[in-house]
Design a protein around this motif. Structure first.
Motif, mmCIF file in Angstrom:
data_model
loop_
_atom_site.group_PDB
_atom_site.id
_atom_site.type_symbol
_atom_site.label_atom_id
_atom_site.label_comp_id
_atom_site.label_asym_id
_atom_site.label_seq_id
_atom_site.Cartn_x
_atom_site.Cartn_y
_atom_site.Cartn_z
ATOM 1 N N MET A 46 54.125 54.929 0.069
ATOM 2 C CA MET A 46 53.828 56.314 -0.307
ATOM 3 C C MET A 46 52.679 56.864 0.539
ATOM 4 N N GLY A 47 51.617 56.063 0.735
ATOM 5 C CA GLY A 47 50.491 56.509 1.540
ATOM 6 C C GLY A 47 50.888 56.769 2.979
ATOM 7 N N VAL A 48 51.676 55.871 3.564
ATOM 8 C CA VAL A 48 52.113 56.048 4.954
ATOM 9 C C VAL A 48 52.977 57.304 5.075
ATOM 10 N N TRP A 49 53.841 57.539 4.093
ATOM 11 C CA TRP A 49 54.716 58.715 4.132
ATOM 12 C C TRP A 49 53.893 60.005 4.085
ATOM 13 N N LEU A 50 52.912 60.075 3.166
ATOM 14 C CA LEU A 50 52.070 61.268 3.071
ATOM 15 C C LEU A 50 51.265 61.489 4.351
ATOM 16 N N ALA A 51 50.800 60.393 4.957
ATOM 17 C CA ALA A 51 49.986 60.511 6.166
ATOM 18 C C ALA A 51 50.775 61.093 7.327
ATOM 19 N N ASN A 52 52.091 60.911 7.331
ATOM 20 C CA ASN A 52 52.917 61.344 8.457
ATOM 21 C C ASN A 52 53.825 62.519 8.115
ATOM 22 N N MET A 53 53.673 63.094 6.914
ATOM 23 C CA MET A 53 54.463 64.258 6.520
ATOM 24 C C MET A 53 53.771 65.517 7.025
ATOM 25 N N ARG A 54 54.530 66.413 7.583
ATOM 26 C CA ARG A 54 53.950 67.594 8.201
ATOM 27 C C ARG A 54 53.340 68.540 7.157
ATOM 28 N N ALA A 55 52.224 69.161 7.577
ATOM 29 C CA ALA A 55 51.585 70.239 6.802
ATOM 30 C C ALA A 55 51.150 69.804 5.411
ATOM 31 N N VAL A 56 50.850 68.527 5.242
ATOM 32 C CA VAL A 56 50.334 68.045 3.956
ATOM 33 C C VAL A 56 48.825 67.858 4.102
ATOM 34 N N PRO A 57 48.023 68.578 3.305
ATOM 35 C CA PRO A 57 46.560 68.485 3.435
ATOM 36 C C PRO A 57 46.020 67.203 2.808
ATOM 37 N N THR A 58 45.950 66.138 3.592
ATOM 38 C CA THR A 58 45.504 64.852 3.057
ATOM 39 C C THR A 58 44.001 64.616 3.210
ATOM 40 N N GLN A 59 43.309 65.424 4.045
ATOM 41 C CA GLN A 59 41.899 65.152 4.302
ATOM 42 C C GLN A 59 41.045 65.207 3.038
ATOM 43 N N PRO A 60 41.188 66.251 2.148
ATOM 44 C CA PRO A 60 40.387 66.241 0.911
ATOM 45 C C PRO A 60 40.690 65.033 0.025
ATOM 46 N N ILE A 61 41.954 64.582 0.039
ATOM 47 C CA ILE A 61 42.331 63.413 -0.762
ATOM 48 C C ILE A 61 41.658 62.168 -0.207
ATOM 49 N N ILE A 62 41.643 62.030 1.117
ATOM 50 C CA ILE A 62 40.999 60.871 1.742
ATOM 51 C C ILE A 62 39.519 60.836 1.397
ATOM 52 N N GLU A 63 38.855 62.011 1.434
ATOM 53 C CA GLU A 63 37.432 62.057 1.112
ATOM 54 C C GLU A 63 37.186 61.659 -0.341
ATOM 55 N N PHE A 64 38.069 62.093 -1.246
ATOM 56 C CA PHE A 64 37.936 61.700 -2.653
ATOM 57 C C PHE A 64 38.142 60.195 -2.810
ATOM 58 N N LYS A 65 39.150 59.677 -2.119
ATOM 59 C CA LYS A 65 39.439 58.247 -2.214
ATOM 60 C C LYS A 65 38.300 57.415 -1.617
ATOM 61 N N GLU A 66 37.609 57.954 -0.607
ATOM 62 C CA GLU A 66 36.490 57.223 -0.023
ATOM 63 C C GLU A 66 35.418 56.956 -1.070
ATOM 64 N N THR A 67 35.065 58.007 -1.836
ATOM 65 C CA THR A 67 34.055 57.850 -2.881
ATOM 66 C C THR A 67 34.535 56.895 -3.952
ATOM 67 N N LEU A 68 35.783 57.041 -4.363
ATOM 68 C CA LEU A 68 36.338 56.162 -5.385
ATOM 69 C C LEU A 68 36.404 54.725 -4.889
ATOM 70 N N SER A 69 36.751 54.553 -3.619
ATOM 71 C CA SER A 69 36.885 53.204 -3.082
ATOM 72 C C SER A 69 35.537 52.496 -3.009
ATOM 73 N N VAL A 70 34.462 53.233 -2.706
ATOM 74 C CA VAL A 70 33.133 52.612 -2.695
ATOM 75 C C VAL A 70 32.830 52.028 -4.071
ATOM 76 N N LEU A 71 33.124 52.792 -5.121
ATOM 77 C CA LEU A 71 32.886 52.313 -6.485
ATOM 78 C C LEU A 71 33.768 51.110 -6.807
ATOM 79 N N LEU A 72 35.072 51.227 -6.505
ATOM 80 C CA LEU A 72 36.005 50.148 -6.840
ATOM 81 C C LEU A 72 35.725 48.892 -6.020
ATOM 82 N N ILE A 73 35.511 49.073 -4.721
ATOM 83 C CA ILE A 73 35.281 47.919 -3.854
ATOM 84 C C ILE A 73 34.010 47.193 -4.254
#
Length: 614
Positions: free
Chosen positions: A250-277
């Motif tokens: 699912m992540g790979v598909w979203l990353a390569n789908m045209r015109a999908v704004p993934t940058q805000p999602i990546i930034e949110f996941k970065e913060t969440l990943s710091v906590l989870l990791i």
């Protein structure tokens, strides 16, 4: 446990301490996190994760690993895989396969593990990852093309290796449960069908939601997280152990789908990943027992030696065949292969699942993986830079410039530095300004230079200075503090501000030790206003017959000195603490105010010249 809230709070505080220590020591965060978990777990016995979380431990680890894999796969743009050379493509495909095969055989013959567990261990230890490679690359200062190879291998091997490890795990888990090879292949096909099917369908449908904004912007990140976890749970419900494959696809598909704004999602996941990791690895390391640590006898160390000194050099040698790299450069690539977060998380999850199923040798997965991670990170962090110098593949001290902003002022300064022969890179979140810079032929990064995405994708090869020329005061100040840690003291500046208000003086205290760029009154408002009024940045070579005073006299003092370049090519930056005093033979770069008269140097003096830079 009597006080679970206190224990959970303690884990969070320990995680914060470990992250701070990693930042101060310039080490990958996973190293102090694992060591901290070992100290509070098997060493002191202060933390017992199984007693603390009981039946919730496995679901929490499982969901955390799903988030980590999803975030990694969300950065896998196929254009990146195509665009960074044959060597990188070989390393993340054939190189990964070679490492997995050698690791599997070594685990079977040296550690005496079953073929099933050995193959899972070999697949898991393929993954290096950007969180451990990039900190090493930043301090390594190797030649630019070697840095590019290491950076992109670390970024791309994360999701590619994770997919391979998950597929191997699915096959082994099904094979152990059923026994019959034909039946196992059928079950594996079902797993792949559900994993790829749900991942592709879910990624496509959710991509439509994001593309057409059927959900408010503020809910995009939260909605993506819950949809991903929902698909993960549904996939596992439909067929056991297929969820990790689903979220990765699912992540790979979203990353390569045209015109999908993934940058805000990546930034949110970065913060969440710091906590989870942070919390996850303290818990996982704390689960180690004295008995498991005792298993790390000479066979485990022999396995490590084979992985580092046989598998990696063999993979690099085969994957760089015909690449034109010198043997010294290949040797450096062969040396650098620290294991990272995905390897630790996936190995821990697989071990939990195998232990639940009663699979023999499952208890060896975690301690061996942690041994490889800690050993490779520590040894390669300490020795990589001396080895690069010994091999003669180090770059000279970086002299390039990272410029915050892509506005007209920043572009004018960047053009002057580029014309003088220095590497520059602009960073801005303003898309229109970024496009203007690209049209002007200037290298630019679109995004927040302080984000985790920038840590992976902002190219700093050859960059040795930071010039904060953004109109955003807070960004300038925060970036100065951030990059001082990376570039070093004396190479980072702050921009002058109007400090008449006490609140601003308080905010400036944290960066008061940094020199003011150009002059103590060179504010962004003043500089940008001058550029808007057609002020120009020009360079002039000073001679014995045409010195600094002559230059000032010609322009009636209507100039601001910016840089001076010595005959050796060394550049000095004007600041409130180090005014420029250029001498004969040096080149002076200045901002000439629009009221200054034009000057055409006398043709009779061949050593005197003045050229427009912007």
């Amino acid at each position: 446990m009597q006080y679970p809230a206190l224990a959970l709070t303690g884990i969070g505080l320990l995680a914060l301490l470990c992250q701070w220590a990693a930042w101060r020591l310039r080490l990958p965060a996973i190293l102090p996190l694992l060591l901290g978990g070992i100290v509070v777990g098997p060493v002191t016995g202060w933390l017992e994760p199984d007693a603390l979380l009981s039946d919730l431990l496995f679901p929490l680890v499982s969901l955390a690993v799903a988030v980590i894999l999803f975030e990694g796969s969300l950065t896998l743009d196929f254009k990146d895989l195509r665009g960074h050379g044959r060597t990188v493509r070989r390393l993340v495909t054939w190189g990964a396969l070679i490492t997995a095969v050698v690791g599997t055989v070594a685990a079977r013959t040296i550690l005496g593990l079953s073929w099933q567990i050995a193959s899972v261990l070999g697949a898991v230890l393929v993954v290096t990852g950007p969180t451990v490679v990039l900190p090493l690359v930043q301090t390594l200062r190797a030649r630019a093309h070697l840095t590019q190879i290491l950076r992109w291998e670390g970024i791309l091997i994360d999701p590619v290796g994770a997919i391979g490890a998950v597929l191997v795990f699915e096959f082994v888990a099904l094979g152990h449960a059923q026994g019959a090879i034909s039946h196992t292949l059928v079950l594996f096909a079902k797993t792949a069908l559900i994993g790829f099917g749900l991942g592709i369908v879910g990624g496509y449908l959710w991509g439509l939601v994001l593309r057409h904004h059927w959900l408010p912007q503020r809910l995009h990140s939260f909605g993506t997280l819950m949809t991903m976890l929902g698909l993960f749970s549904a996939s596992n419900l439909l067929f056991h152990e297929s969820g990790l494959l689903t979220v990765t696809v699912m992540g790979v598909w979203l990353a390569n789908m045209r015109a999908v704004p993934t940058q805000p999602i990546i930034e949110f996941k970065e913060t969440l990943s710091v906590l989870l990791i942070s919390g996850l690895f303290i818990l996982l390391a704390a689960r180690l027992t004295a008995e498991q640590l005792a298993m790390l006898s000479w066979p485990a160390w022999a396995f490590l030696v084979v992985l580092v000194w046989v598998a990696r050099p063999l993979a690099v040698w085969l994957c760089t065949w015909g690449s034109g790299l010198h043997w010294r450069e290949k040797a450096l690539l062969a040396w650098l292969s620290p294991r990272g977060i995905v390897a630790a998380a996936v190995a821990s999850l697989f071990a939990l699942r195998f232990e639940e199923s009663g699979v023999a040798d499952a208890e060896m997965l975690v301690p061996v993986t942690f041994l490889v991670i800690i050993s490779t990170v520590v040894v390669q962090s300490l020795l990589s830079r001396p080895i690069a110098r010994l091999l003669g593949v180090s770059e000279p001290p970086p002299s390039g410039f990272l410029i915050l902003g892509a506005n007209p002022l920043a572009r004018a300064v960047a053009r002057a530095l580029t014309d003088a022969g220095f590497a520059v890179r602009l960073a801005d979140t303003n898309w229109d300004a970024v496009q203007e810079a690209r049209m002007a032929g200037l290298p630019v990064y679109y995004g927040n230079p302080l984000s985790e995405h920038a840590a992976q994708h902002l190219e700093l090869t050859g960059i040795g200075h930071l010039l904060p020329l953004s109109p955003y005061r807070e960004l300038n100040n925060l970036a100065a503090l951030h990059f001082e840690h990376i570039l070093g003291h004396g190479r980072v500046f702050r921009l002058a501000e109007d400090t008449t208000r006490s609140t601003r003086r308080h905010r400036e205290q944290a960066i008061a030790h940094l020199p003011l760029l150009f002059a103590d009154d060179a504010t962004y408002a003043k500089l940008s206003s001058l550029v808007a009024q057609d002020a120009e940045i020009r360079s002039a070579r000073l001679t014995d017959s045409f010195g600094r005073d002559d230059y000032y006299q010609i322009h009636a003092g209507h100039l601001l000195e910016l840089f001076s370049i010595g005959q050796s090519g060394r550049i000095r930056i004007a600041s409130d603490r180090q005014p420029l005093t250029p001498k004969a033979g040096e080149t002076l770069i200045s901002l000439i105010y629009p009221t200054s008269p034009e000057y055409d140097p006398p043709r009779r003096d061949s050593e005197t010249s003045e050229d427009a830079a912007a």
